[in-house]
Design a protein around this motif. Structure first.
Motif, PDB file in Angstrom:
ATOM      1  N   ILE A   1       0.842  -1.195   0.000  1.00 27.90           N
ATOM      2  CA  ILE A   1       0.000   0.000   0.000  1.00 27.90           C
ATOM      3  C   ILE A   1       0.883   1.252   0.000  1.00 27.90           C
ATOM      4  N   TYR A   2       1.890   1.277   0.872  1.00 27.77           N
ATOM      5  CA  TYR A   2       2.788   2.433   0.927  1.00 27.77           C
ATOM      6  C   TYR A   2       3.592   2.579  -0.361  1.00 27.77           C
ATOM      7  N   ARG A   3       4.067   1.463  -0.930  1.00 27.89           N
ATOM      8  CA  ARG A   3       4.843   1.533  -2.173  1.00 27.89           C
ATOM      9  C   ARG A   3       4.003   2.095  -3.312  1.00 27.89           C
ATOM     10  N   LEU A   4       2.796   1.561  -3.441  1.00 26.65           N
ATOM     11  CA  LEU A   4       1.921   2.052  -4.500  1.00 26.65           C
ATOM     12  C   LEU A   4       1.572   3.531  -4.307  1.00 26.65           C
ATOM     13  N   GLU A   5       1.396   3.916  -3.065  1.00 28.71           N
ATOM     14  CA  GLU A   5       1.126   5.331  -2.802  1.00 28.71           C
ATOM     15  C   GLU A   5       2.297   6.190  -3.290  1.00 28.71           C
ATOM     16  N   GLY A   6       3.516   5.725  -3.052  1.00 24.61           N
ATOM     17  CA  GLY A   6       4.689   6.452  -3.546  1.00 24.61           C
ATOM     18  C   GLY A   6       4.690   6.554  -5.061  1.00 24.61           C
ATOM     19  N   ASP A   7       4.408   5.443  -5.737  1.00 24.10           N
ATOM     20  CA  ASP A   7       4.349   5.452  -7.200  1.00 24.10           C
ATOM     21  C   ASP A   7       3.289   6.433  -7.691  1.00 24.10           C
ATOM     22  N   LEU A   8       2.124   6.388  -7.051  1.00 20.60           N
ATOM     23  CA  LEU A   8       1.020   7.260  -7.469  1.00 20.60           C
ATOM     24  C   LEU A   8       1.328   8.729  -7.185  1.00 20.60           C
ATOM     25  N   ARG A   9       2.004   9.007  -6.083  1.00 18.09           N
ATOM     26  CA  ARG A   9       2.372  10.402  -5.777  1.00 18.09           C
ATOM     27  C   ARG A   9       3.337  10.939  -6.836  1.00 18.09           C
ATOM     28  N   LEU A  10       4.268  10.111  -7.273  1.00 20.89           N
ATOM     29  CA  LEU A  10       5.175  10.544  -8.347  1.00 20.89           C
ATOM     30  C   LEU A  10       4.399  10.771  -9.638  1.00 20.89           C
ATOM     31  N   LEU A  11       3.500   9.864  -9.936  1.00 20.41           N
ATOM     32  CA  LEU A  11       2.697   9.960 -11.152  1.00 20.41           C
ATOM     33  C   LEU A  11       1.834  11.210 -11.139  1.00 20.41           C
ATOM     34  N   ALA A  12       1.350  11.583  -9.967  1.00 17.32           N
ATOM     35  CA  ALA A  12       0.504  12.770  -9.830  1.00 17.32           C
ATOM     36  C   ALA A  12       1.326  14.051  -9.783  1.00 17.32           C
ATOM     37  N   SER A  13       2.621  13.934  -9.984  1.00 15.55           N
ATOM     38  CA  SER A  13       3.545  15.067  -9.916  1.00 15.55           C
ATOM     39  C   SER A  13       3.533  15.722  -8.542  1.00 15.55           C
ATOM     40  N   ALA A  14       3.248  14.930  -7.535  1.00 13.56           N
ATOM     41  CA  ALA A  14       3.359  15.413  -6.160  1.00 13.56           C
ATOM     42  C   ALA A  14       4.845  15.509  -5.832  1.00 13.56           C
ATOM     43  N   SER A  15       5.169  15.930  -4.671  1.00 12.75           N
ATOM     44  CA  SER A  15       6.583  16.101  -4.347  1.00 12.75           C
ATOM     45  C   SER A  15       7.303  14.758  -4.282  1.00 12.75           C
ATOM     46  N   GLU A  16       8.529  14.778  -4.758  1.00 14.79           N
ATOM     47  CA  GLU A  16       9.358  13.582  -4.667  1.00 14.79           C
ATOM     48  C   GLU A  16       9.602  13.215  -3.212  1.00 14.79           C
ATOM     49  N   ALA A  17       9.635  14.209  -2.353  1.00  9.28           N
ATOM     50  CA  ALA A  17       9.840  13.948  -0.921  1.00  9.28           C
ATOM     51  C   ALA A  17       8.681  13.134  -0.349  1.00  9.28           C
ATOM     52  N   ALA A  18       7.459  13.413  -0.784  1.00 13.12           N
ATOM     53  CA  ALA A  18       6.302  12.653  -0.310  1.00 13.12           C
ATOM     54  C   ALA A  18       6.384  11.206  -0.789  1.00 13.12           C
ATOM     55  N   ALA A  19       6.788  11.022  -2.032  1.00 15.04           N
ATOM     56  CA  ALA A  19       6.934   9.672  -2.566  1.00 15.04           C
ATOM     57  C   ALA A  19       8.038   8.928  -1.820  1.00 15.04           C
ATOM     58  N   GLU A  20       9.151   9.605  -1.582  1.00 15.13           N
ATOM     59  CA  GLU A  20      10.272   8.984  -0.868  1.00 15.13           C
ATOM     60  C   GLU A  20       9.847   8.556   0.541  1.00 15.13           C
ATOM     61  N   LYS A  21       9.067   9.392   1.191  1.00 15.32           N
ATOM     62  CA  LYS A  21       8.577   9.056   2.531  1.00 15.32           C
ATOM     63  C   LYS A  21       7.708   7.796   2.486  1.00 15.32           C
ATOM     64  N   CYS A  22       6.861   7.675   1.468  1.00 15.14           N
ATOM     65  CA  CYS A  22       6.034   6.472   1.306  1.00 15.14           C
ATOM     66  C   CYS A  22       6.910   5.238   1.110  1.00 15.14           C
ATOM     67  N   TYR A  23       7.921   5.363   0.244  1.00 14.56           N
ATOM     68  CA  TYR A  23       8.824   4.233  -0.005  1.00 14.56           C
ATOM     69  C   TYR A  23       9.574   3.831   1.262  1.00 14.56           C
ATOM     70  N   GLN A  24      10.017   4.807   2.021  1.00 13.16           N
ATOM     71  CA  GLN A  24      10.757   4.490   3.243  1.00 13.16           C
ATOM     72  C   GLN A  24       9.851   3.818   4.270  1.00 13.16           C
ATOM     73  N   GLN A  25       8.598   4.268   4.369  1.00  8.23           N
ATOM     74  CA  GLN A  25       7.646   3.613   5.271  1.00  8.23           C
ATOM     75  C   GLN A  25       7.378   2.184   4.799  1.00  8.23           C
ATOM     76  N   ALA A  26       7.229   2.018   3.500  1.00  2.41           N
ATOM     77  CA  ALA A  26       7.018   0.682   2.940  1.00  2.41           C
ATOM     78  C   ALA A  26       8.198  -0.233   3.269  1.00  2.41           C
ATOM     79  N   MET A  27       9.406   0.303   3.149  1.00  4.14           N
ATOM     80  CA  MET A  27      10.603  -0.482   3.436  1.00  4.14           C
ATOM     81  C   MET A  27      10.639  -0.918   4.897  1.00  4.14           C
ATOM     82  N   LEU A  28      10.302  -0.023   5.801  1.00  2.00           N
ATOM     83  CA  LEU A  28      10.277  -0.370   7.224  1.00  2.00           C
ATOM     84  C   LEU A  28       9.299  -1.502   7.497  1.00  2.00           C
TER      85      LEU A  28
END
Length: 154
Positions: free
Chosen positions: A60-87
């Motif tokens: 869920i967190y990984r996909l949210e990161g992908d979608l945030r990038l796709l939506a041209s949201a901040s890369e920082a928001a996507a990175e935060k999603c990926y890091q949460q997913a990794m944890l």
């Protein structure tokens, strides 16, 4: 797909809801429907709290990161999603998900010019696998590592 999702929602069942919703969110990501995908991810997260179906929390967190990038949201928001997913994946010892997440984060870092960080993240996870070289995730990670080792940003 939308009809199926609406039909699922009309049953008001919570069983397997988060899993079905992330499948739909993934389709949204693949078809460029970022905003719809983010709505679905939010719904999946809410159902996750109800169902306690934690096996897909990292995805869920990984996909949210992908979608945030796709939506041209901040890369920082996507990175935060990926890091949460990794944890979450590391806590669950879910190596396949960890590889998928590391690949997403490494691609982001590659695009930001952080090649050495991307290599340091992805290499040990990729090398952990001694089987399954034919799987899509391992094949994509191998290509990404090859590009990172060449200094290629594609």
């Amino acid at each position: 797909i939308l009809e199926g999702l609406d039909s699922f929602r009309s049953t008001r069942t919570k069983a397997h809801g988060p899993y079905l919703l992330i499948l739909f969110a993934d389709i949204c990501a693949r078809t460029g429907q970022a905003e719809k995908g983010l709505e679905v991810i939010s719904e999946a997260r809410n159902l996750l709290e109800y169902s306690k179906e934690r096996t897909i929390e990292a995805e869920i967190y990984r996909l949210e990161g992908d979608l945030r990038l796709l939506a041209s949201a901040s890369e920082a928001a996507a990175e935060k999603c990926y890091q949460q997913a990794m944890l979450v994946a590391q806590r669950q010892q879910a190596k396949s998900l960890e590889l998928r997440i590391a690949s997403s984060l490494a691609r982001l870092w590659q695009n930001q010019g952080k090649r050495s960080e991307a290599l340091a993240l992805l290499t040990p996870i990729y090398q952990w696998f001694d089987q399954g070289a034919e799987t899509t995730d391992l094949q994509q990670a191998a290509v990404l590592l090859s590009n990172l080792n060449k200094g290629d940003n594609s």
